[in-house]
Motif scaffolding. Structure first.
Motif, short mmCIF file in Angstrom:
data_model
loop_
_atom_site.label_atom_id
_atom_site.label_comp_id
_atom_site.label_asym_id
_atom_site.label_seq_id
_atom_site.Cartn_x
_atom_site.Cartn_y
_atom_site.Cartn_z
N HIS A 75 -42.45 46.81 48.88
CA HIS A 75 -42.27 45.41 49.45
C HIS A 75 -43.63 45.06 50.12
CE1 HIS A 75 -37.84 45.80 49.21
NE2 HIS A 75 -38.04 45.17 48.10
N TRP A 111 -38.93 45.65 59.15
CA TRP A 111 -38.39 45.46 57.46
C TRP A 111 -37.11 45.58 57.70
CZ3 TRP A 111 -39.46 42.19 54.13
CH2 TRP A 111 -38.58 42.27 52.86
N LEU A 155 -33.50 42.58 57.36
CA LEU A 155 -32.43 42.35 56.43
C LEU A 155 -31.10 42.10 57.07
CD1 LEU A 155 -33.44 45.07 54.09
CD2 LEU A 155 -33.67 42.85 53.73
N VAL A 168 -29.81 38.73 56.95
CA VAL A 168 -29.56 38.32 55.32
C VAL A 168 -28.21 38.73 55.08
CG1 VAL A 168 -30.54 38.77 53.05
CG2 VAL A 168 -32.23 38.52 55.17
N PHE A 173 -25.67 36.50 53.30
CA PHE A 173 -25.65 36.66 51.68
C PHE A 173 -25.12 38.09 51.06
CE2 PHE A 173 -28.96 33.94 53.30
CZ PHE A 173 -29.08 32.87 52.17
N GLY A 220 -36.84 35.24 46.85
CA GLY A 220 -35.68 36.11 46.59
C GLY A 220 -34.37 35.20 46.34
N ASN A 275 -33.99 34.52 40.98
CA ASN A 275 -33.22 34.98 39.82
C ASN A 275 -31.95 34.07 39.74
OD1 ASN A 275 -34.92 36.97 39.09
ND2 ASN A 275 -34.08 38.26 40.86
N THR A 276 -31.36 33.55 40.74
CA THR A 276 -30.16 32.84 40.89
C THR A 276 -29.85 31.77 40.01
OG1 THR A 276 -30.18 33.71 43.20
CG2 THR A 276 -28.26 32.19 42.59
N ILE A 294 -38.01 49.68 42.00
CA ILE A 294 -39.32 50.31 42.33
C ILE A 294 -39.46 51.12 43.48
CG2 ILE A 294 -41.90 50.20 42.32
CD1 ILE A 294 -41.71 47.80 40.48
N ARG A 295 -39.71 52.39 43.59
CA ARG A 295 -39.76 53.21 44.88
C ARG A 295 -40.80 54.06 44.87
NH1 ARG A 295 -36.03 50.28 44.69
NH2 ARG A 295 -33.63 50.75 45.14
N ALA A 349 -31.89 50.16 48.62
CA ALA A 349 -32.48 48.62 48.55
C ALA A 349 -31.90 47.84 47.40
CB ALA A 349 -34.04 49.00 48.27
N ILE A 350 -30.68 48.12 47.15
CA ILE A 350 -30.15 47.38 46.23
C ILE A 350 -29.98 45.78 46.78
CG2 ILE A 350 -27.62 47.68 47.25
CD1 ILE A 350 -26.36 47.65 44.36
N CYS A 351 -29.94 44.96 46.09
CA CYS A 351 -30.04 43.36 46.51
C CYS A 351 -29.10 43.16 47.67
CB CYS A 351 -29.55 42.44 45.34
SG CYS A 351 -29.44 40.83 45.77
N LYS A 352 -29.63 42.29 48.51
CA LYS A 352 -28.93 42.17 49.57
C LYS A 352 -28.18 40.55 49.59
CE LYS A 352 -29.72 46.12 51.90
NZ LYS A 352 -30.51 46.65 50.46
N PHE A 386 -23.50 36.37 47.78
CA PHE A 386 -23.89 34.78 47.65
C PHE A 386 -24.27 34.30 46.30
CE2 PHE A 386 -26.84 31.43 47.90
CZ PHE A 386 -26.17 30.48 48.76
N ILE A 398 -23.20 31.09 41.80
CA ILE A 398 -23.23 30.59 40.34
C ILE A 398 -21.80 30.31 39.95
CG2 ILE A 398 -23.50 31.49 38.00
CD1 ILE A 398 -25.96 33.42 39.18
C1 HEM Z 1 -28.79 36.51 40.15
C2 HEM Z 1 -29.42 36.50 41.58
C3 HEM Z 1 -30.16 37.61 42.04
C4 HEM Z 1 -30.59 38.93 41.26
C5 HEM Z 1 -30.25 39.36 39.61
C6 HEM Z 1 -31.05 39.78 42.15
C7 HEM Z 1 -31.60 41.12 41.95
C8 HEM Z 1 -32.31 41.98 42.89
C9 HEM Z 1 -32.86 43.11 42.39
C10 HEM Z 1 -32.77 44.04 41.26
C11 HEM Z 1 -33.38 43.81 43.59
C12 HEM Z 1 -34.32 44.95 44.06
C13 HEM Z 1 -33.14 46.12 44.04
C14 HEM Z 1 -33.64 47.63 43.97
O1 HEM Z 1 -34.95 47.73 44.30
O2 HEM Z 1 -32.93 48.46 43.54
C15 HEM Z 1 -33.17 42.66 44.84
C16 HEM Z 1 -33.43 42.78 46.14
C17 HEM Z 1 -33.21 41.93 47.06
N1 HEM Z 1 -32.69 40.67 46.85
FE1 HEM Z 1 -31.72 40.00 45.32
N2 HEM Z 1 -31.02 39.24 43.49
C18 HEM Z 1 -30.40 38.08 43.31
C19 HEM Z 1 -30.14 37.25 44.19
C20 HEM Z 1 -30.64 37.20 45.42
C21 HEM Z 1 -30.39 36.38 46.69
C22 HEM Z 1 -29.56 34.85 46.65
C23 HEM Z 1 -30.74 36.75 47.85
C24 HEM Z 1 -30.68 36.31 49.25
C25 HEM Z 1 -30.97 35.08 49.68
C26 HEM Z 1 -31.41 38.28 47.49
C27 HEM Z 1 -31.90 38.89 48.50
C28 HEM Z 1 -32.43 40.14 48.09
C29 HEM Z 1 -33.15 41.04 49.21
C30 HEM Z 1 -33.27 40.61 50.60
C31 HEM Z 1 -33.42 42.14 48.37
C32 HEM Z 1 -34.26 43.22 49.12
C33 HEM Z 1 -33.05 44.42 49.37
C34 HEM Z 1 -33.67 45.72 50.24
O3 HEM Z 1 -35.07 45.77 49.92
O4 HEM Z 1 -33.13 46.23 50.89
N3 HEM Z 1 -31.24 38.12 46.32
N4 HEM Z 1 -32.50 41.67 44.26
#
Ligand code: HEM
Length: 444
Positions: A14, A38, A42, A45, A49, A234, A238-239, A310-311, A384-387, A391, A396
């Motif tokens: 990150h 960092w 979160l 968030v 979310f 973020g 993707n959303t 990625i780690r 570190a799964i998506c936070k 939301f 969607i």
């Molecule tokens: C379809 C929509 C989304 C997809 C496919 C997605 C996917 C991902 C993925 C693959 C990661 C990395 C996880 C990993 O390293 O294993 C991630 C991290 C993250 N996502 Fe999402 N995301 C989406 C929407 C969002 C939204 C709407 C938000 C917030 C507003 C968000 C906030 C974050 C944050 C803060 C992280 C870092 C988490 C951490 O490091 O602990 N994402 N997301």
């Protein structure tokens, strides 16, 4: 990926993203601030979310029914269009009159992407930010489409190509505007006069609470701007493209639209006015009790999402893989692509076809249907799964359901043809936009 962050740590990646891709200046004092804050950044968030009630409450504030009613406005005049229509190359085919329903031709990808982004960004940073920064959506997508992958692989920002020059200019504008926003957030929080007298009343607690952490660790406003540019990206990158693919599949798959309209009807109540409007939406039950719609979303994830975790390896790890053993050495990076087997015909029959029912299960006793993720990992995995996943999925579902309820969409060329997909930054991109005809649904 299931190891704790003491073993497989996402933070160094990150930090690289912040400096290499989002444009923060790499310096020991910035790295220290980043490491101290960092995880704490979160927390705010997750409250909005990731938490179910927090995400639902935020989307209620987004007033999706009212906005979806003007998904297109049948206006030929850009001055009178809604913000999300501006990039969609709208052409008025037939005006909307009391006797005849109007028709517009539009680019579906740009329209849905900007529609979803306008809802999401306002919830996070307030309407004033969107109004004050007219180019924000153009800049965000230019940055995402044109330079994000290049910066990630280490192409220098000064490379003398037009696409890079323009992408970096978009990134600079985004950084400047986010910096100015964080100055206003800080002024508002300290009860000082806010620049331009900007209205900060609808700024989210997420932004306010992140500012408290930035202040605690003495991040400069420039650094706060870049830190939150990563977050803005973020939230949307993707959303909104997933929303596009979801709608493209739902409208183009024969028979599916009627099934979904029937399923969501109890939770998206329509008025008897002409044209009909959404009188109420039950976001909780939409998410919980609409398995067929959910299954369409899961099938969209399967086909369109392309994510990698990625780690950084902090401690030695041994992974057993059948007869093999992999030794992960400290000081190296490891990446896990989550989409490699999603088009494998031994797991998913007819893997290139949109078959949402593959995610549906029916309980033999109660006959109740449910949709389950199966092997999908659209949100990455481990600590570190998506936070933002709660939301994102709710947004969607809610925006998709509102559009499905209110609008008929058909192919401008007479027959449906979905654009081919090319790699994106998490979700595949269409090679070209999709030209469609849009008109208001008539209820029988
Ligand atoms: C379809 C929509 C989304 C997809 C496919 C997605 C996917 C991902 C993925 C693959 C990661 C990395 C996880 C990993 O390293 O294993 C991630 C991290 C993250 N996502 Fe999402 N995301 C989406 C929407 C969002 C939204 C709407 C938000 C917030 C507003 C968000 C906030 C974050 C944050 C803060 C992280 C870092 C988490 C951490 O490091 O602990 N994402 N997301």
């Amino acid at each position: 990926m299931s190891q704790s962050f003491h073993t497989l740590n996402a933070e160094p990646f990150h930090y690289t993203l912040l400096t290499r891709v989002f444009g923060a200046a790499d310096a020991p004092e910035f790295k220290r601030k980043f490491e101290n804050s960092w995880k704490d950044l979160l927390g705010p968030v997750e409250r909005m979310f990731l938490n179910d009630a927090g995400a639902a409450a935020a989307l209620e504030r987004g007033n999706i029914p009212e906005k979806a009613a003007s998904f297109v406005t049948y206006s030929a005049d850009r001055e009178r269009m809604r913000r999300w229509e501006l990039s969609a190359d709208i052409r008025l085919v037939k005006p909307n009159t009391t006797d005849d329903r109007g028709v517009v031709e539009a680019n579906l990808q740009s329209l849905t992407r900007d529609f979803g982004a306008c809802i999401a960004i306002q919830l996070l940073y307030g309407q004033d930010f969107l109004d004050r920064y007219a180019q924000v959506l153009d800049d965000l997508w230019k940055f995402d489409n044109d330079i994000f992958p290049l910066m990630l692989i280490g192409v220098p920002p000064w490379t003398p190509f037009k696409i890079i020059r323009e992408g970096i200019a978009a990134r600079s504008r985004l950084g400047n505007q986010m910096e100015a926003l964080y100055r206003r957030i800080d002024q508002y929080q300290k009860k000082e006069p806010v620049d331009f007298g900007a209205d900060m009343s609808d700024i989210s607690n997420t932004a306010l609470d992140r500012n408290k952490i930035y202040t605690r660790e003495d991040w400069s406003f420039r650094q706060r701007g870049v830190g939150d540019l990563a977050f803005l990206w973020g939230q949307n990158a993707n959303t909104q493209p997933t929303l596009f693919w979801f709608l493209a599949y739902v409208y183009s798959t024969p028979g599916l639209l009627d099934r979904l309209r029937q399923e969501i009807a109890p939770y998206v109540k329509m008025s008897q006015r002409s044209p009909p409007e959404i009188s109420s939406m039950d976001l909780t039950r939409l998410s919980r009790d609409c398995p067929q719609t959910k299954a369409c979303l899961f099938e969209t994830y399967r086909l369109a999402i392309d994510v990698v975790s990625i780690r950084y390896v902090e401690r030695p790890v041994t992974i057993k893989d059948g007869l093999f053993r992999h030794e992960l050495k400290p000081g190296t990076f490891v990446s896990a692509p989550h989409s490699t087997n999603l088009r494998d015909s031994s797991i998913y029959a007819n893997p290139d076809e949109f078959v949402p029912d593959r995610f549906l299960k029916t309980d033999p006793e109660s006959g109740r249907m449910s949709a389950s993720y199966g092997n999908l990992k659209p949100w990455g995995s481990g600590a570190a799964i998506c936070k933002g996943r709660t939301f994102a999925e709710k947004e969607i579902m809610a925006v998709g359901a509102a559009i499905i309820s209110l609008w008929d969409i058909s192919p401008a060329g007479g027959s449906w043809e979905l654009p081919s997909m090319v790699p994106g930054t998490g979700v595949k991109k269409p090679v070209a936009d999709m030209r469609v005809l849009i008109s208001r649904r008539i209820l029988n």
